[in-house]
Motif scaffolding. Structure first.
Motif, PDB file in Angstrom:
ATOM      1  N   GLY A  63       5.691  10.647 -14.163  1.00 36.05           N
ATOM      2  CA  GLY A  63       6.144  10.551 -12.624  1.00 36.05           C
ATOM      3  C   GLY A  63       5.729  11.613 -11.653  1.00 36.05           C
ATOM      4  N   GLY A  64       5.488  11.602 -10.623  1.00 30.45           N
ATOM      5  CA  GLY A  64       5.085  12.660  -9.597  1.00 30.45           C
ATOM      6  C   GLY A  64       6.225  12.775  -8.663  1.00 30.45           C
ATOM      7  N   GLY A  65       7.361  12.266  -8.930  1.00 25.21           N
ATOM      8  CA  GLY A  65       8.463  12.321  -8.257  1.00 25.21           C
ATOM      9  C   GLY A  65       8.784  11.075  -7.415  1.00 25.21           C
ATOM     10  N   ARG A  66       9.230  10.900  -6.251  1.00 26.20           N
ATOM     11  CA  ARG A  66       9.794   9.744  -5.658  1.00 26.20           C
ATOM     12  C   ARG A  66       8.358   9.039  -4.836  1.00 26.20           C
ATOM     13  N   LYS A  67       8.499   7.728  -5.131  1.00 26.14           N
ATOM     14  CA  LYS A  67       7.344   7.118  -4.477  1.00 26.14           C
ATOM     15  C   LYS A  67       7.465   6.725  -3.082  1.00 26.14           C
ATOM     16  N   GLN A  68       6.323   6.776  -2.456  1.00 21.55           N
ATOM     17  CA  GLN A  68       6.315   6.939  -0.724  1.00 21.55           C
ATOM     18  C   GLN A  68       5.977   5.277  -0.573  1.00 21.55           C
ATOM     19  N   TRP A  69       6.942   4.616   0.079  1.00 18.52           N
ATOM     20  CA  TRP A  69       6.347   3.440   0.340  1.00 18.52           C
ATOM     21  C   TRP A  69       5.939   3.285   1.989  1.00 18.52           C
ATOM     22  N   PRO A  70       4.890   2.554   2.173  1.00 20.56           N
ATOM     23  CA  PRO A  70       4.428   2.534   3.613  1.00 20.56           C
ATOM     24  C   PRO A  70       5.555   1.919   4.254  1.00 20.56           C
ATOM     25  N   ASP A  71       5.638   1.836   5.580  1.00 21.97           N
ATOM     26  CA  ASP A  71       6.558   1.287   6.605  1.00 21.97           C
ATOM     27  C   ASP A  71       6.099  -0.183   6.514  1.00 21.97           C
ATOM     28  N   ASP A  72       4.919  -0.606   6.619  1.00 24.30           N
ATOM     29  CA  ASP A  72       4.529  -1.989   6.586  1.00 24.30           C
ATOM     30  C   ASP A  72       4.985  -2.766   5.328  1.00 24.30           C
ATOM     31  N   LEU A  73       4.802  -2.058   4.251  1.00 27.19           N
ATOM     32  CA  LEU A  73       5.284  -2.728   3.081  1.00 27.19           C
ATOM     33  C   LEU A  73       6.718  -3.126   2.806  1.00 27.19           C
ATOM     34  N   LYS A  74       7.501  -1.842   3.376  1.00 32.43           N
ATOM     35  CA  LYS A  74       8.681  -1.944   3.275  1.00 32.43           C
ATOM     36  C   LYS A  74       9.274  -3.069   4.411  1.00 32.43           C
ATOM     37  N   ALA A  75       8.797  -3.279   5.459  1.00 33.81           N
ATOM     38  CA  ALA A  75       9.083  -4.521   6.311  1.00 33.81           C
ATOM     39  C   ALA A  75       8.740  -5.722   5.719  1.00 33.81           C
ATOM     40  N   GLN A  76       7.547  -5.919   4.591  1.00 37.31           N
ATOM     41  CA  GLN A  76       7.270  -6.960   4.341  1.00 37.31           C
ATOM     42  C   GLN A  76       8.422  -7.230   3.222  1.00 37.31           C
ATOM     43  N   ILE A  77       8.767  -6.594   2.358  1.00 39.01           N
ATOM     44  CA  ILE A  77       9.828  -6.538   1.219  1.00 39.01           C
ATOM     45  C   ILE A  77      11.051  -7.196   2.116  1.00 39.01           C
TER      46      ILE A  77
END
Length: 62
Positions: A21-35
């Protein structure tokens, strides 16, 4: 099963750990909105939504 864990003739191997792992995953805002939108659909099951998007159900909240 052939267990030789107590066989003193067998050399012990050094323990090796792999950190992928390289640390925490960065989730794009548009993907978070879709989830979030997927989780709010009638009959949606959060576990299924999370699995479909590659995250854990605990990450789909609030």
């Amino acid at each position: 099963m052939d267990d030789h864990s107590d066989d003193i003739r067998r050399p012990l191997l050094p323990r090796m750990e792999v950190y992928a792992g390289g640390g925490r995953k960065q989730w794009p805002d548009d993907l978070k909105a879709q989830i979030v939108a997927d989780s709010l659909e009638p009959g949606a099951i959060v576990t299924d939504v999370a699995r479909r998007h590659g995250c854990r159900p605990q990450q789909v909240h609030d």
